[in-house]
Design an enzyme around this catalytic site. Structure first.
Site, PDB file in Angstrom:
ATOM      1  N   HIS A 195       2.936  31.068   0.318  1.00  0.00           N
ATOM      2  CA  HIS A 195       2.574  32.105  -0.139  1.00  0.00           C
ATOM      3  C   HIS A 195       1.958  31.620  -1.770  1.00  0.00           C
ATOM      4  O   HIS A 195       0.684  31.668  -2.332  1.00  0.00           O
ATOM      5  CB  HIS A 195       2.958  33.362  -0.173  1.00  0.00           C
ATOM      6  CG  HIS A 195       2.429  34.629  -0.954  1.00  0.00           C
ATOM      7  ND1 HIS A 195       1.491  35.612  -0.288  1.00  0.00           N
ATOM      8  CD2 HIS A 195       2.297  34.745  -2.379  1.00  0.00           C
ATOM      9  CE1 HIS A 195       1.176  36.335  -1.195  1.00  0.00           C
ATOM     10  NE2 HIS A 195       1.474  35.820  -2.467  1.00  0.00           N
ATOM     11  N   GLU A 196       3.039  31.233  -2.330  1.00  0.00           N
ATOM     12  CA  GLU A 196       2.768  30.892  -3.755  1.00  0.00           C
ATOM     13  C   GLU A 196       1.929  29.621  -3.800  1.00  0.00           C
ATOM     14  O   GLU A 196       1.122  29.523  -4.878  1.00  0.00           O
ATOM     15  CB  GLU A 196       4.108  30.706  -4.628  1.00  0.00           C
ATOM     16  CG  GLU A 196       4.877  32.074  -4.702  1.00  0.00           C
ATOM     17  CD  GLU A 196       4.086  33.318  -5.085  1.00  0.00           C
ATOM     18  OE1 GLU A 196       3.223  33.193  -5.962  1.00  0.00           O
ATOM     19  OE2 GLU A 196       4.709  34.274  -4.808  1.00  0.00           O
ATOM     20  N   GLU A 237      -5.317  36.801  -4.308  1.00  0.00           N
ATOM     21  CA  GLU A 237      -4.121  37.120  -3.224  1.00  0.00           C
ATOM     22  C   GLU A 237      -4.894  36.373  -1.776  1.00  0.00           C
ATOM     23  O   GLU A 237      -4.093  36.244  -0.851  1.00  0.00           O
ATOM     24  CB  GLU A 237      -4.089  38.542  -3.178  1.00  0.00           C
ATOM     25  CG  GLU A 237      -3.007  39.129  -2.563  1.00  0.00           C
ATOM     26  CD  GLU A 237      -1.466  38.841  -2.913  1.00  0.00           C
ATOM     27  OE1 GLU A 237      -1.435  38.297  -4.022  1.00  0.00           O
ATOM     28  OE2 GLU A 237      -0.579  38.845  -2.050  1.00  0.00           O
ATOM     29  N   HIS A 261      -1.412  30.353  -4.043  1.00  0.00           N
ATOM     30  CA  HIS A 261      -2.294  30.702  -5.346  1.00  0.00           C
ATOM     31  C   HIS A 261      -2.165  29.517  -6.203  1.00  0.00           C
ATOM     32  O   HIS A 261      -2.952  29.142  -7.031  1.00  0.00           O
ATOM     33  CB  HIS A 261      -1.082  31.671  -6.122  1.00  0.00           C
ATOM     34  CG  HIS A 261      -1.040  33.044  -5.673  1.00  0.00           C
ATOM     35  ND1 HIS A 261      -2.248  33.917  -6.053  1.00  0.00           N
ATOM     36  CD2 HIS A 261       0.013  33.855  -5.071  1.00  0.00           C
ATOM     37  CE1 HIS A 261      -1.820  35.182  -5.200  1.00  0.00           C
ATOM     38  NE2 HIS A 261      -0.744  35.023  -4.769  1.00  0.00           N
TER      39      HIS A 261
END
Lengths: 510, 510
Positions: free
Chosen positions: B274-275, B304, B278
């Site tokens: 997830h990170e 997001e 980003h």
């Protein structure tokens, strides 16, 4: 110190001045973090980009420190009748700021800008010269750097020797007139002591270090050691870098680094203890000084005295290892299980002339500094020329250490300092040793059980003494005042001379 | 884009404006590093002291952004006839800066100062309320925060719904009129799909995660995975924090964190992916935008979308684990050696209503967001009162998820967002999912072998597509423009609805 009631206009100026100093202190702590981050955590590709942001920030910081507002406030507050009524913290702030402000203002902006470009290029040239063992690549840059520093000495001004003006940047109040006799005495006695050691025929077994020491075990031992010798892990951290250093953000955040070499267990342990000495100093500065430019060490030399004291007077003592050696053995049973404490103690204190300063032992280290001091003084005094440095260097190495570098890479090109123009910096290292020995003499007089406490693993009393006498004061006093307050006299070479004589006589049965 | 020749006076204003923007960009990257450092590396005792330095720095940064100089430059450059001749990067900079400048200028300084104090206290109150399961401790603070945000909405101005003014802070151009139908459709289809899943009787074996997974092995797997999915380790780093996050300093320095739980191998892996989503976004912004406020994601929702796309559409796909599962098994032979790929794939996609948003699966996650969105909208619209929140919350949980929190701690008090006044923030999370599904539909259309490439462990093509279409543009376009440019249409709920329907129908044999 009692708080005096000031004239309202003066009080307003004091308040404004202190707010400006606090802002500068905040900026300085941010600068410090940015520098630490670039060295320790920033990823490769980000560094050149972030360098621009740092440039922008530093420019703002510099503008603030030489602003008209600062100039006017310093003018108002340093009028004798105003200054006399200020409290000692404000007085010391003004003393320090005036020095820096006037130095910054004296150098013409374009002259400084050219110099920044020059030193950036000089660093590249130095690296290349060192890699290719070719002094002539660095020579033209060093010539310009020496020229600049000679000019700067003239601009800053001096009473007796131009080198004094450069020394003051690192050690306020220090001069050639003070250093010459101190260093001469230290050099002569060290050369003589080294000769006696060489002739003694006694040889500590340094072979015990020529083994493989697991890096993870080294890390564990260093992390174990650090808090026990007085470094507050809640107010600092230990990281890993090629060149160990200590960087304070504030008294609650002092970061040190060490390096772990598989074939050299000494490097990490003594590196950690050394940087811990710097770190503990910064952690124990009086919180009253937070937010002022006084919340740091008194000088480069005094700072170095704290790292050297912990590394050498404490960390290379028999008492210290009496306590810690069993644990070190547990970390390295194969390598040290069969090595006695005495054998280990003698090995970590082995004296052996080396070409490289940073690898030198406690005795020969100062001789490396003498060489640099004498060369710097003569260069700035205009008595020698840059082109002759390799020859002069090698001759001095032979005279003091009895060895001659085979190449300039392991000779005159070994240190980074001249490439950034750090003339006046080197003496701090030996000053640190001199201060440390004088402090040791005082502490042993005041606490006769000093080494017993260390042998018992009790560092609280020692650290309390250092905090009370040195650390808490930060930059409140000049190094000269500080050392006189604590030891009762001016700096003398005798203490270090006697300490070395005594220590090595016992180790080498002289 | 072609460079037009500007009138010299305009060109001078553009140059001055760009220099000011660059300075602000440099300050922002330093702010970002200071924030990262406080969360990741700063030792405990240093943080409160350093917070003061950060306060000083942020004040300078803010002053610069609302300076008269900035106001005048924006005035000059946004005159229609001047603006029309500027290049697209300068135009976009002015568009963004005007928004922020006018928002900052509209809030009276003392009103803002009171609010900063209020939210600081509210955070403490929220923490205490949460720990003691006592909503009434937080209630009076939340009331004031809601009041403030209602006032702010009025000051910022809006066309239809006051909540629009708050939404704009996170998603420029978004409104209740756009969100309501999107979210209604998503909510209804999700509630219905959840019902069918519950009734299917099929249960993935999540028991495989209820084992002990060695943290060192988890770290190794995450460090192995990260560069392979497109995160440049020379332009970023992975650290460990309790709450994972991504923080960009510049395109060459994007730092992400994850957390390792001994009893939950999923947490670190999907947190890292997830990170990384980003992070990869920020690493691939066009270097032309460096030194401007456009060198970041287009909006919270678009940002997001990149983390959700990588975490869910890629990281929770069968293709992804077809490639990586054998390596994960090698890291955890005892725990996963006997678990088939299909069993593992179904387990990581298990749907199970939970009380806590951050633990929710891909389907029920959006229902958690709906609850928050509806409550925020009604609070800001003045339709409901803070005191009734626990009851409203629990009712909505029952309606949408079929479960009722036993305590307010696991209900209305679970999120930090309201304590810092982040009204308008929550919708970004579901917007991210909506954008991600619409992008997936486009990418699969343009690259029909999308999942084959992932199954082959080839992420270069996918990342190239994302870079070309999304990442490189930074904040050059508004989210609305960007999504239309890439997918050819406005944001629609259908893509996410169909994606979820399709995915879970197969997993649960519906």
């Amino acid at each position: 110190m009692e708080q005096k009631t000031l004239d309202p206009a003066v009080q307003a100026a004091v308040d404004q001045y202190k707010a400006l100093e606090e802002k500068l202190a905040h900026f300085l702590s941010i600068s410090s973090l940015l520098e630490w981050d670039q060295k320790v955590t920033a990823p490769k590709k980000g560094r050149p980009i972030f360098a621009k942001a740092i440039g922008t920030f530093r420019t703002e910081e510099f503008k603030l420190s030489v602003s008209d507002e600062m100039g006017e406030l310093l003018n108002t507050l340093s009028t004798p009748e105003v200054y006399a009524n200020l409290d000692e913290i404000t007085q010391a702030q003004i003393r320090e700021r005036k020095e820096e402000y006037s130095r910054s203002k004296k150098i013409p902006a374009d002259m400084y800008r050219d110099y920044v470009v020059l030193t950036a290029r000089a660093n590249d040239a130095w690296e290349e010269a060192r890699e290719t063992n070719n002094f002539s690549i660095f020579e033209p840059f060093l010539e310009k750097i020496v020229d600049y520093n000679r000019k700067v000495a003239g601009i800053f001004g001096y009473e007796h020797h131009p080198y004094d003006a450069l020394l003051h940047q690192y050690e306020p109040g220090l001069s050639v007139a003070v250093l010459d006799p101190l260093f001469a005495k230290l050099r002569e006695s060290s050369v003589a002591l080294l000769e006696r050691i060489k002739q003694s025929g006694s040889k500590p077994n340094v072979g015990i270090f020529e083994q493989s020491y697991d890096v993870e075990q080294q890390k564990k031992f260093n992390q174990y050691l650090l808090p026990l010798i007085g470094f507050d892990m809640n107010a600092g951290r230990l990281d890993e870098t090629v060149h160990p250093f200590a960087q304070p953000m504030n008294t609650g955040d002092v970061r040190i680094t060490t390096r772990y070499l598989k074939d050299n267990v000494r490097s990490a342990v003594f590196g950690t203890i050394h940087e811990a000495g710097h770190g503990i100093y910064e952690q124990n500065i009086d919180p009253r000084l937070e937010g002022t430019a006084l919340s740091t060490g008194a000088s480069f030399g005094i700072h170095e005295s704290q790292s050297r004291f912990l590394e050498n007077m404490v960390g290379r003592s028999e008492a210290f290892w009496h306590h810690f050696y069993p644990t070190l053995q547990q970390h390295f049973p194969e390598q040290l299980g069969q090595v006695s404490l005495t054998e280990f103690y003698r090995a970590i204190n082995s004296v052996q002339p080396t070409m490289i300063r940073v690898e030198a032992d406690e005795l020969t280290y100062n001789l490396h500094i003498m060489i640099r001091y004498e060369i710097e003084k003569a260069l700035i005094g205009g008595e020698i020329e840059v082109k002759d440095l390799p020859e002069i260097w090698n001759q001095k190495m032979q005279d003091y250490l009895g060895i001659t570098p085979a190449t300039d890479t392991e000779g005159v090109l070994q240190d980074v300092h001249w490439s950034f123009g750090g003339f006046g910096y080197f003496p701090s290292y030996s000053l640190g040793n001199l201060y440390a020995a004088q402090l040791l003499s005082t502490i042993v007089r005041e606490k006769p059980d000093f080494y017993d406490q260390i042998q018992a693993g009790n560092f609280a009393g020692v650290q309390q003494w250092l905090k009370e006498n040195i650390h808490r004061h930060g930059k409140l006093y000049t190094p000269e005042q500080l050392i006189k307050n604590v030891t009762g006299e001016d700096l003398k070479a005798d203490y270090l001379v006697n300490y070395l004589e005594d220590k090595y006589s016992r180790i080498y049965n002289l």
